[in-house]
Design an enzyme around this catalytic site. Structure first.
Site, PDB file in Angstrom:
ATOM      1  N   GLU A   1       6.236  -3.114   0.867  1.00 42.10           N
ATOM      2  CA  GLU A   1       5.623  -2.635   0.052  1.00 42.10           C
ATOM      3  C   GLU A   1       4.923  -1.698  -0.743  1.00 42.10           C
ATOM      4  O   GLU A   1       3.758  -1.264  -0.632  1.00 42.10           O
ATOM      5  CB  GLU A   1       4.839  -4.230  -1.525  1.00 42.10           C
ATOM      6  CG  GLU A   1       5.852  -5.493  -1.307  1.00 42.10           C
ATOM      7  CD  GLU A   1       7.468  -5.723  -1.811  1.00 42.10           C
ATOM      8  OE1 GLU A   1       7.527  -4.212  -2.470  1.00 42.10           O
ATOM      9  OE2 GLU A   1       8.139  -6.524  -1.853  1.00 42.10           O
TER      10      GLU A   1
ATOM     11  N   GLY B   1       2.147   2.494   5.216  1.00 42.54           N
ATOM     12  CA  GLY B   1       3.981   1.831   5.377  1.00 42.54           C
ATOM     13  C   GLY B   1       4.274   1.492   6.437  1.00 42.54           C
ATOM     14  O   GLY B   1       4.246   1.089   7.163  1.00 42.54           O
TER      15      GLY B   1
ATOM     16  N   CYS C   1       2.554  -0.660  -8.937  1.00 42.13           N
ATOM     17  CA  CYS C   1       3.157   0.016  -8.404  1.00 42.13           C
ATOM     18  C   CYS C   1       4.982  -0.146  -8.923  1.00 42.13           C
ATOM     19  O   CYS C   1       5.685   1.273  -9.014  1.00 42.13           O
ATOM     20  CB  CYS C   1       4.012  -0.972  -6.640  1.00 42.13           C
ATOM     21  SG  CYS C   1       3.008  -1.822  -5.750  1.00 42.13           S
TER      22      CYS C   1
ATOM     23  N   GLY D   1       0.691  -1.341  -0.096  1.00 42.58           N
ATOM     24  CA  GLY D   1       0.110   0.085  -0.145  1.00 42.58           C
ATOM     25  C   GLY D   1       0.844   1.233   0.674  1.00 42.58           C
ATOM     26  O   GLY D   1       2.336   0.872  -0.860  1.00 42.58           O
ATOM     27  N   SER D   2       0.642   2.358   0.315  1.00 39.46           N
ATOM     28  CA  SER D   2       1.057   3.392   0.485  1.00 39.46           C
ATOM     29  C   SER D   2       2.358   3.771   1.850  1.00 39.46           C
ATOM     30  O   SER D   2       2.514   3.556   3.064  1.00 39.46           O
ATOM     31  CB  SER D   2      -0.015   4.902   0.523  1.00 39.46           C
ATOM     32  OG  SER D   2      -0.364   4.386   1.827  1.00 39.46           O
TER      33      SER D   2
HETATM   34  C1  UN1 Z   1       2.415  -4.090  -7.955  1.00 40.70           C
HETATM   35  O1  UN1 Z   1       2.140  -3.174  -8.415  1.00 40.70           O
HETATM   36  O2  UN1 Z   1       1.779  -4.074  -6.812  1.00 40.70           O
HETATM   37  O3  UN1 Z   1       6.461  -6.537 -11.460  1.00 40.70           O
HETATM   38  C2  UN1 Z   1       2.799  -5.668  -8.306  1.00 40.70           C
HETATM   39  C3  UN1 Z   1       5.116  -6.193 -11.775  1.00 40.70           C
HETATM   40  C4  UN1 Z   1       4.170  -7.573 -11.559  1.00 40.70           C
HETATM   41  C5  UN1 Z   1       3.371  -7.277 -10.354  1.00 40.70           C
HETATM   42  C6  UN1 Z   1       3.305  -5.643  -9.528  1.00 40.70           C
HETATM   43  N1  UN1 Z   1       4.944  -8.859 -11.642  1.00 40.70           N
HETATM   44  O4  UN1 Z   1       4.582  -4.971 -12.595  1.00 40.70           O
END
Ligand code: UN1
Length: 511
Positions: A265, A248, A299, A243-244
């Protein structure tokens, strides 16, 4: 309605229009608020879920612990067989699950299917691990002694996952947590409960078929109260949070305060560096997927494009052309590359970012519109956007989960690396170059400071075999491949004396 239109998907996955129970602890229940799952294409309700409360969580944590006591008795390669059965069940349901991800999250179908594929991949990885989960044997300085390391489960792994990968991130965590002998308690994003229900049901069926307690993979949907309790609870030995950075940071403190283990993450602010010696066409294609894929809601999405001044104009020209051909629309329609944003709030964020770009002296090169006419009227659709900024502008310091790519120029590789590293986040990064000297500098101690350091591929779309995660405000956690599995274990350092004498380490003579 979405539900009626895709009735087959919901029927296959066991989801009803109303009264879906949002808690699973061996049995399905739920005593919390009724929460709708919304289709981001039209902001209409897909189906309703009776979510969980902290009391539901309290009970579920006990049930997971009971189930784990049975699971841990099973030899590790036998656990691998159960994971293989989970994998087969996902393969069988790959298309409907991928469709459900597309419907509820809003990403295009190939990407929805792709994230279920990541879960399948990590289960295969975990199956392999079940035969190869090796510890070290370490030379002892004492005669007749041997040192070795054991890796035993910690107990319960809590997983708090985000809306953007409603299946894969739980998949990575649960596959490794299970193969190492833990139970799992999942608290999914409040806006993607249906994906969590469908996955948990498949796991339940597989566990029952193997005469294992299905509470091993428990689920409590719900709001912040459930997440806060799960974070604070000592029965959660490992907490994996996606999350953010803002949330986090608090999660990390709370888990540390009770000496639990956390895997964080958090936000990314990923950049691609484009050198003048690269294959520009390849770079342009990679950038399109990196910045527009998942409508900019990974992410790992590229947010900053750092281009050598001598190739800037030709690259931007290609990108503007490619952006112009991106079809925005229903994520289930053929040919659509960019679905809606997940929430209406994200549309406001998109507008705010563009306002700030202009206020701070940047410009919009293409895109920049919120789509409100015709088929877009009720959804959260925006046009993927390129801006031109300077590396010192504030707007590029923060991650916005929207398809806006900020472009800028540089003269030397050192300057480009400084720009890449000049933000608080450190998830993913890529360089496009054909010069080995640039490649090795990029991956070396004076190169990218991110957890993911790529060459000639996008920042997103990582394979499961490598460790996934980032440095600095991204939180430092690593999930998925490599040796990430060790985080779900307690390491035992064992020194065994078979000498019959008692020599002490460091040559100490005591009495
Ligand atoms: C995410 O954005 O939380 O590398 C995970 C990637 C994907 C996983 C992203 N395998 O873009």
């Amino acid at each position: 309605s979405t539900f009626d239109k895709h009735h087959d998907v919901f029927e296959t996955l066991g989801i009803q229009k109303t009264n879906n129970k949002g808690v699973f602890d061996g049995e399905w229940s739920g005593s919390g608020p009724i929460v709708p799952s919304i289709n981001p294409v039209n902001n209409q309700v897909i189906a309703e879920v009776v979510t969980g409360t902290t009391a539901d969580l309290d009970r579920a944590l006990d049930r997971v612990a009971e189930a784990q006591k049975i699971w841990v008795e099973m030899p590790i390669p036998k656990r691998g067989h159960v994971l293989l059965a989970m994998r087969d069940a996902l393969v069988k349901n790959l298309q409907p699950l991928g469709k459900l991800v597309a419907l509820e999250m809003g990403k295009i179908l190939p990407e929805g299917v792709g994230e279920v594929q990541e879960y399948i991949d990590i289960l295969e990885y975990a199956l392999g691990l079940s035969r190869m989960m090796q510890g070290a044997i370490i030379p002892s300085e004492r005669p007749g002694h041997i040192m070795l390391e054991t890796w035993n489960p910690l107990g319960t792994v809590g997983v708090i996952s985000a809306f953007n990968f409603p299946v894969a991130v739980y998949g990575w965590n649960s596959a490794l947590a299970l193969v190492t002998g833990n139970g799992v308690l999942w608290k999914p994003s409040p806006t993607t409960p249906l994906c969590a229900l469908a996955i948990t049901r498949i796991l339940e069926q597989t566990l029952r078929q193997h005469n294992l307690p299905p509470a091993l993979c428990s689920l409590v949907t719900g709001g912040t109260d459930v997440g806060v309790s799960l974070t604070a609870d000592k029965r959660t030995h490992v907490l994996s949070f996606t999350g953010s950075t803002q949330v986090g940071r608090e999660v990390g403190k709370v888990v540390q305060g009770r000496f639990g283990k956390s895997i964080l993450e958090l936000g990314g602010n990923n950049a691609i560096v484009v050198m003048d010696d690269c294959d520009i066409d390849l770079a342009a294609r990679a950038i399109l997927f990196a910045a527009v894929g998942t409508a900019g809601q990974r992410c790992t999405t590229t947010r900053r494009l750092i281009v050598h001044e001598s190739v800037y104009d030709s690259l931007i020209e290609r990108l503007i052309k490619a952006y112009g051909q991106v079809k925005v629309g229903d994520p289930l329609d053929d040919g659509v590359l960019c679905g809606p944003l997940h929430t209406e709030a994200a549309v406001s964020t998109y507008k705010q970012v563009l306002d700030s770009v202009i206020k701070q002296g940047g410009e919009v090169l293409c895109g920049g519109q919120v789509l409100t006419e015709g088929e877009f009227e009720h959804g959260n659709f925006v046009v993927p956007t390129l801006t031109k900024v300077r590396p010192d502008m504030d707007i590029i310091k923060n991650e916005a989960f929207v398809p806006i790519l900020h472009t800028m120029t540089f003269k030397t590789l050192d300057e480009a690396i400084a720009i890449n590293n000049g933000v608080a986040q450190g998830l993913s990064s890529s360089i496009f170059t054909t010069n080995p000297a640039n490649m090795f500098k990029w991956i070396g101690p004076k190169g990218s400071d991110c957890g993911i350091i790529n060459v000639n591929i996008p920042t997103n779309g990582a394979e499961i075999g490598g460790a996934f995660g980032g440095e600095k405000e991204t939180g430092g956690g690593r999930e998925s491949g490599s040796d990430s599995w060790k985080q779900y274990c307690r390491r035992g350092t064992c020194t065994i004396n078979y000498s019959g004498a008692l020599p002490l380490a460091q040559g100490i003579n005591f009495g």
